[in-house]
Design an enzyme around this catalytic site. Sequence first.
Site, PDB file in Angstrom:
ATOM      1  N   SER B  37       0.842  -1.186   0.000  1.00  0.00           N
ATOM      2  CA  SER B  37       0.000   0.000   0.000  1.00  0.00           C
ATOM      3  C   SER B  37       0.881   1.239   0.000  1.00  0.00           C
ATOM      4  CB  SER B  37      -0.903  -0.009   1.229  1.00  0.00           C
ATOM      5  OG  SER B  37      -1.570   1.222   1.318  1.00  0.00           O
ATOM      6  N   PHE B 117     -31.126   4.808   4.821  1.00  0.00           N
ATOM      7  CA  PHE B 117     -30.151   5.406   3.916  1.00  0.00           C
ATOM      8  C   PHE B 117     -30.827   5.743   2.611  1.00  0.00           C
ATOM      9  CE2 PHE B 117     -25.533   5.949   3.253  1.00  0.00           C
ATOM     10  CZ  PHE B 117     -25.172   6.211   4.557  1.00  0.00           C
ATOM     11  N   GLN B 231     -20.178   9.782  -9.180  1.00  0.00           N
ATOM     12  CA  GLN B 231     -21.214  10.216  -8.253  1.00  0.00           C
ATOM     13  C   GLN B 231     -20.832  11.493  -7.509  1.00  0.00           C
ATOM     14  OE1 GLN B 231     -22.247   7.877  -4.491  1.00  0.00           O
ATOM     15  NE2 GLN B 231     -24.094   7.723  -5.720  1.00  0.00           N
ATOM     16  N   HIS B 233     -21.747  13.633  -4.343  1.00  0.00           N
ATOM     17  CA  HIS B 233     -22.475  13.531  -3.083  1.00  0.00           C
ATOM     18  C   HIS B 233     -23.093  14.886  -2.812  1.00  0.00           C
ATOM     19  CE1 HIS B 233     -23.604  12.688   0.987  1.00  0.00           C
ATOM     20  NE2 HIS B 233     -23.147  11.457   0.886  1.00  0.00           N
ATOM     21  N   LEU B 243     -16.826  15.347   3.609  1.00  0.00           N
ATOM     22  CA  LEU B 243     -18.169  14.791   3.544  1.00  0.00           C
ATOM     23  C   LEU B 243     -18.963  14.977   4.829  1.00  0.00           C
ATOM     24  CD1 LEU B 243     -20.128  12.973   1.852  1.00  0.00           C
ATOM     25  CD2 LEU B 243     -19.358  11.129   3.299  1.00  0.00           C
ATOM     26  N   GLU B 246     -24.599  11.117   4.557  1.00  0.00           N
ATOM     27  CA  GLU B 246     -25.998  10.938   4.239  1.00  0.00           C
ATOM     28  C   GLU B 246     -26.805  10.521   5.467  1.00  0.00           C
ATOM     29  OE1 GLU B 246     -26.505   9.244   0.498  1.00  0.00           O
ATOM     30  OE2 GLU B 246     -28.069   7.874   1.113  1.00  0.00           O
ATOM     31  N   ARG B 288     -28.647  10.018  -4.446  1.00  0.00           N
ATOM     32  CA  ARG B 288     -27.673  11.104  -4.508  1.00  0.00           C
ATOM     33  C   ARG B 288     -27.691  11.868  -5.816  1.00  0.00           C
ATOM     34  NH1 ARG B 288     -22.868   7.771  -1.488  1.00  0.00           N
ATOM     35  NH2 ARG B 288     -23.935   7.845   0.513  1.00  0.00           N
ATOM     36  N   HIS B 356     -17.688  12.151  -5.276  1.00  0.00           N
ATOM     37  CA  HIS B 356     -17.633  11.259  -4.135  1.00  0.00           C
ATOM     38  C   HIS B 356     -17.142   9.863  -4.515  1.00  0.00           C
ATOM     39  CE1 HIS B 356     -18.717   9.809  -0.213  1.00  0.00           C
ATOM     40  NE2 HIS B 356     -19.649   9.004  -0.663  1.00  0.00           N
ATOM     41  N   GLU B 380     -13.452   0.004  -4.988  1.00  0.00           N
ATOM     42  CA  GLU B 380     -13.868   1.127  -5.817  1.00  0.00           C
ATOM     43  C   GLU B 380     -13.113   1.192  -7.142  1.00  0.00           C
ATOM     44  OE1 GLU B 380     -14.366   4.789  -3.652  1.00  0.00           O
ATOM     45  OE2 GLU B 380     -14.641   5.933  -5.512  1.00  0.00           O
ATOM     46  N   ARG B 391     -24.513   4.596  -7.625  1.00  0.00           N
ATOM     47  CA  ARG B 391     -24.364   3.718  -6.473  1.00  0.00           C
ATOM     48  C   ARG B 391     -25.283   4.172  -5.354  1.00  0.00           C
ATOM     49  NH1 ARG B 391     -20.852   3.954  -1.432  1.00  0.00           N
ATOM     50  NH2 ARG B 391     -20.878   6.159  -1.900  1.00  0.00           N
ATOM     51  N   GLY B 393     -25.881   4.703  -1.492  1.00  0.00           N
ATOM     52  CA  GLY B 393     -25.054   4.862  -0.307  1.00  0.00           C
ATOM     53  C   GLY B 393     -25.118   3.602   0.532  1.00  0.00           C
ATOM     54  N   SER B 396     -21.359   0.320  -0.950  1.00  0.00           N
ATOM     55  CA  SER B 396     -19.976   0.141  -1.347  1.00  0.00           C
ATOM     56  C   SER B 396     -19.127  -0.494  -0.239  1.00  0.00           C
ATOM     57  CB  SER B 396     -19.434   1.485  -1.811  1.00  0.00           C
ATOM     58  OG  SER B 396     -18.157   1.672  -1.393  1.00  0.00           O
TER      59      SER B 396
END
Lengths: 123, 598, 236, 134
Positions: B37, B117, B231, B233, B243, B246, B288, B356, B380, B391, B393, B396
Site C-alpha cells: 500500500s 439510507f 457520483q 455527493h 463529507l 448521508e 444522490r 464522491h 472502488e 451507487r 449509499g 460500497s
Amino acid sequence: MNDTTQAKRSDEPVWWALFSAGGVCFAVVVPGAILALALLPAFGGFSADNLSYPRISALLHDALWGLAGLAFIGSVICLPLFHAAHRIHHGLHDLKLGGGLLSKVLCYGSAAALSLLALYLIS
Amino acid sequence: MQQLQQDIIVVGGGGAGLRAAIAAADTNPGLQVALLSKVYPMRSHTVAAEGGAAAVTLEQDSLAGHFQDTVSGSDWLAEQDVVEYFVKHAYQELVQLERWGCPWSRKADGSIQVRRFGGMKTERTWFAADKTGFHILHTLFQTSLKDPTITRFDEYFVIDLLVVEQQIAGVLAIHFSTGELVQILGKAVILATGGAGRVFHYNTNGGIVTGDGMALAYRHGVALRDMEFVQYHPTGLPGSGILITEACRGEGGVLLNKDGYRYLQDYGLGPETPVGQPKNKYMELGPRDKLSQAFWQQQQRGLTADYHGHAVVYLDLRHLGKAHLANRLPFICELAKSYVNIDPATAPIPIRPAVHYTMGGILTDINCQTSIAGLFAVGECASVGLHGANRLGSNSLSELLVFGKVAGEQAAALALKTNTLPLSAVATQCTRQQTYISSLFADSCDDTVHAIRTELTLAMEQGCGIYRDNAGLQSCLSTLQALKIRYQQLKVTDNSKAYNSALLQHLELGFGLDVADTICRSALARTESRGAHQRLDEGMTQRNDSDFLKHSLAIRQPDGSAAISWQPVTITSLPPAERHYGSAERGSAGSGSTGSSV
Amino acid sequence: MSKTINIARYNPQTDSQPQLQAFQVDSDNSTSVLDALLQVQQQDPSLGFRWSCRMAICGSCGVMVNGIPKLGCKTFLRDYPDKLTVSALAHFNVEKDLIVDMQPFLTHLAAVKPYLINAEQSSQPHRQTPAQLAKYQQFANCINCGLCYSACPQFGLNPEFLGPAAITLAQRYNLDSRDAGKAARMPELNSKNGVWGCTFVGFCSEVCPKKVDPAAAVNQGKVASASDFIISMFKP
Amino acid sequence: MNIETPGGNKQEPGPYQPVMPRTWWLQHRYFRFYMLREATVLPLLFFIGCLLYGLYCLSLGETQWQHWLAFMAKPWVVLLNLLAFAASLFHAKTFFELFPRVMPLAPPGLMIAGQWLATLLVATGLTLLLGGWL
Ligand SMILES: Cc1cc2nc3c(=O)[nH]c(=O)nc-3n(C[C@H](O)[C@H](O)[C@H](O)COP(=O)(O)OP(=O)(O)OC[C@H]3O[C@@H](n4cnc5c(N)ncnc54)[C@H](O)[C@@H]3O)c2cc1C
Ligand code: SF4
Ligand code: F3S
Ligand code: FES
C-alpha cells in the site's frame, strides 16, 4: 503470531500497590496530620496540655488497644514513605539519573528501613 | 533492483485489499500473501466512510427488496447476477466483521441496529456511530495482524504491473522510504487501489485517491467500464469537500435553500415530509444523483447562498437536538465545528455537492477476474457491476467485504495451481521502467505537477460535472490533450531518494490524466441521460434504453487515448422501468418522468 | 493574509540535524497547518510530509506545532497569531523533513494482539448491549496518529515502552464483552515496558485529537495487571 | 522544544535520531506541572522526618518530647511544614482527579467530591482529637 519470548513479568505491581495506598494516605490523611501535628500547635491552636507527653503517649499506645497508633504510623509514615520512594525512583529515571536496580534498592530499601524504625519506636 | 517472491500480491490496504488479503490467507495458510500500500493500511480512504454498510437484516426486509433498490438505483445498468450474489452475501460479511470485533451500534437488547439510507426502501444500513468506515478498516487491519502469512509492504507505491503474454507475473513498486525500485513476483495480483475522485476539483476523497490502479490495469489493455458515471455527493463542505454523511438525512436532517425552503419537493422527490419524520426514498432520502442535480437547478435559479465564494445550500439538523447529535453523529459535529466553525445543534451546515465515488472501474467478471489471467480487481477501483449508473449509499462498504472475500479466495485458488513465471520474462519490462523513472529527473522545469493538476481538476469539474453537454465535454477533452502533452515535458526537480513525494505526485498525475481521459470520452459517447450521467443536449436528456442499456468500455489505444466500445447488461429478473422517488414511486407505471424532468 | 511558517527541514543525505526554514503562506480563517504545508510544497516540491484524508480521521498528518503534537489538518493558523513552527513528531526517528519512522509504533501495536480472540464459531452476531459497548467504545476511537507517543516523555526516554496507543488498544479488546483473549494479552502489559512504563504524565490524553484518553486506558491497565499479579500468586 | 535535541547523533546518511535532553521537562508547562506533582514528595519527606524524630523523642521520655515540641515551633520548620501542607493538598487535588480515570466507578465529579470529603473528615477528626475536644 506466536510468542517465542514472552515478556518478563514486572514486580512493579507490588511497588505500585504500595505507592497507590501511600498516595491515598498522602491525600486523605497527611493534610490533616500536618495540620494537627505541625501547624495548629505551632500557631498556638492547641493548649499545651493537649500535647503533653502523657497524653500523646497514651493516645499512641493505648487508644483502641494500640491499633490507633499502628494505623497512624502506617498511614502517615510507612505508606507515604513508599509513595515517596516510588516517585523518587521514577523521578530519577525521568532526570536520566537512575531508575535502575540501584536506585530501586536504595529508594524502596530506605522506605522499608524507615518504616521498620517507626514501628520499632512505637513498640 | 531488489526482487521478492510472493504467491499473492494485494495492491491496496483499504477495506477491499485487507478483506482480500485475509480471505487469501484463510483459504490456504501455505500461501505467502503480500499486502502493498502506498500509505499505511489504516490511512486508506475507507477510513473516511461515515454512514454505514448495507445488508438485509430486519424481518420485514427481503433480499428481493435490496436487489430492487440496487438495480433501480443503478438505473438498470447493474449486472443483475452480480447484485443477486451481493445481496445474498452481504449480511454474512457484516456478521463476519462483527465476529472480528467491529463495534457496530446496537439496540438496547444488544442486537444490531440498522439505519435508513438514501435510495433504500427500508432500514438496512449497519453503522458504527458515524465512523463506520473507520471501524471497518481498523477491524480489518487489526485482524490481518493475526495472520502470519500476510506480509505487509507499507509505503510501497506500485508503478507498473508485470505482465507476460496476458498473464500476470507481479508488480513493480517504489519503496517510498528508500526510493528504490522493487520487483515483487507473484502468481496472482489483486488490485484494490480505490477510486479516482481526486481528478475532480471538489471532492470528498483523500489526497491518495488518484485512480492509480485503474490506470495500471488500463495501460495493460484491461477495459475500464462505465467510467462516465461519477457520483456527486449532495452534502460536502464548501471548499474542502469534506463529507457530511448521508446518515444526517437518514436521521432526519433537511435541506434548505437560501430562503429556508425545502426545495427538493420541486424536483420529483415530494411531497414534503414533516420535519423530523424522514421517509425512505422521499425528499432528503432520495438518491444522490437526484439531490445533487436539484442543487444544480437551484444554483441556476439563483436560490443558493454564498459561503466565502462557494455556492451552498443548508443541511439543517437543529431539530434533532444536542444529545441525539452527540450520540448518533458525533464525528459530524466535530467536522462542522473544525472546518466551518458551526455547531449543528444551533445552526444549519452550509453544504454543496462534491465528487464522491467512481461507479466505473476496472472491468471484472463476477469472480473479480480481469481480462489478464491472474489479475483481479476489487473495491472502488473495480467495476464488478454492482453500481451501474449510480451507487446507493452504503452498498460500497458491503461490496468491499463481499467481493474482497471473493477476490481473495479466487486468487488463492488460482495461485495454488499456477507456477511462478521466470524472472527473465519480466526483465526487459523492469529495465524499461527503471530507465523511464530515471529520465523523469531534471534540475529545473518551468511547469509543475500542481499547475497541471489544478487545470485537470477544474477542467473535469467544468466538463464532466453534474450536468454535461457536448461542447463542455469537447472542451474538456481538448484541455486534457493539451495537459497530456505538457505532462510529457514535465520533470521532477527533487532528486532525493528517501520519501520523494514529488516523484510520487508526478506519477499519480500521470495515472489521473489517463483516468480523466476515459471519463470524458465515455461521457461523450453516452448520448443519453442515466443515473449520475446527465446530458443537457437536445434529445439526450432522457434515458434511452433502446440504444444505451449497455456498459461503456474504455480501451486504451496505442496513441494513449481511449476508444469506447459497448457491452450488454446482464438482466436476470428485473426488467428496466422508470426510476421513481417521492410520491411518484407508487403509481409509477406510465406516469412519468421524475428521472429526467429535472 | 500572508503569514510566516517555520518548518524544520531535514534531508537524510546531506543534513546532520533538522534546520528551520521560513516560508510565506496565504492564510485565512479556515487555513489549516496542512493547507499551509501544501502551499509550501508548491513553492518547494521537495518538502516531505504525510497526509491523506484532510478530515482528521486517517491519522497520517501528525506534526509538532510550536512543540506540541498536533494533527496538521485539524490545527488552524488562526490559532497561532504569533510565531508558527512546524517540526517532525518528537521521539521518532526523522526520515525526512516532517516524515518520521512509524515502524516502532506499528510494532508496538501488533505486540498487544489487537484483535478479537474468541474461539466460538457462529454465523450470527454476538449480542452486546449499548452499555457493554460503552465500556470500550472510547478506546476504539484511536486513529493511530501517534501524537500520544510524541507527547509521552516515558516513550521518549525508553523507546521500548509499549506506549499509550498500543496499551489503549489492548484495553479496548480486554474490555470488549465478546473477547476472551485477555490472558494472552496480559504478559506484554505486565512487563516493565508494558503498563508499568507509564508514570501517569497524562500529556498523551491532553494531545489526543480524538479524546480517546489513553492515559486512562493505560492506568486502568495497571489495575488489571496488578490483579493479574495477585491471581498469578495463587496459581501453581 | 521545536527540534528536540541538542544531542542527536548521526554519522552517516540516514534518519535523524533525536535524543531527549535531561532538561526535557523544563520545555513545556505541562511537564513542569508533572515534575511539580512528583516533587510533592520532597516536603512530604521532611514532614515524615519530623514525625520520626518526634517518635524518637517520645521514646526517650518527657524532656526530649518537650524538645521536639520546641523544634516543631522553629520558624524554618514551620515554614517547611507549611510547604508540606500545601504539597499534600496539591497532591490530593491531582490524585483525586486521576482516581476516577483509573477506576471509573461513579461519575467523576461525585468521586472527586467524595474524596475531598474524606480528607476534610480526617483533618477535622485529627484536629478534634489532638485539640482535646474528643
Ligand atoms: C468520505 C467518504 C464517505 C463514504 N461513506 C460511505 C458509506 O457510508 N458507505 C459506503 O458504503 N461507502 C462509503 N464511501 C465509499 C467507500 O468508502 C469507498 O468506496 C471504499 O472505502 C473504497 O475502498 P477501497 O478498499 O476500494 O479503496 P481505499 O480505501 O481507497 O484504499 C485504496 C488503497 O490502495 C492503495 N493504493 C492506491 N494506489 C496505490 C499504488 N499506486 N500503489 C500502492 N498502493 C496504492 C492505497 O494506499 C490504499 O491503501 C465513502 C467514501 C468517501 C470518500
Ligand atoms: S490515542 Fe489518541 S493520540 Fe494516541 S494514537 Fe490514538 S488517536 Fe492518536
Ligand atoms: S504521557 Fe506517558 S507516562 Fe503514561 S499517562 Fe500518558 S503514557
Ligand atoms: S490528513 Fe488524515 S488525519 Fe490529517
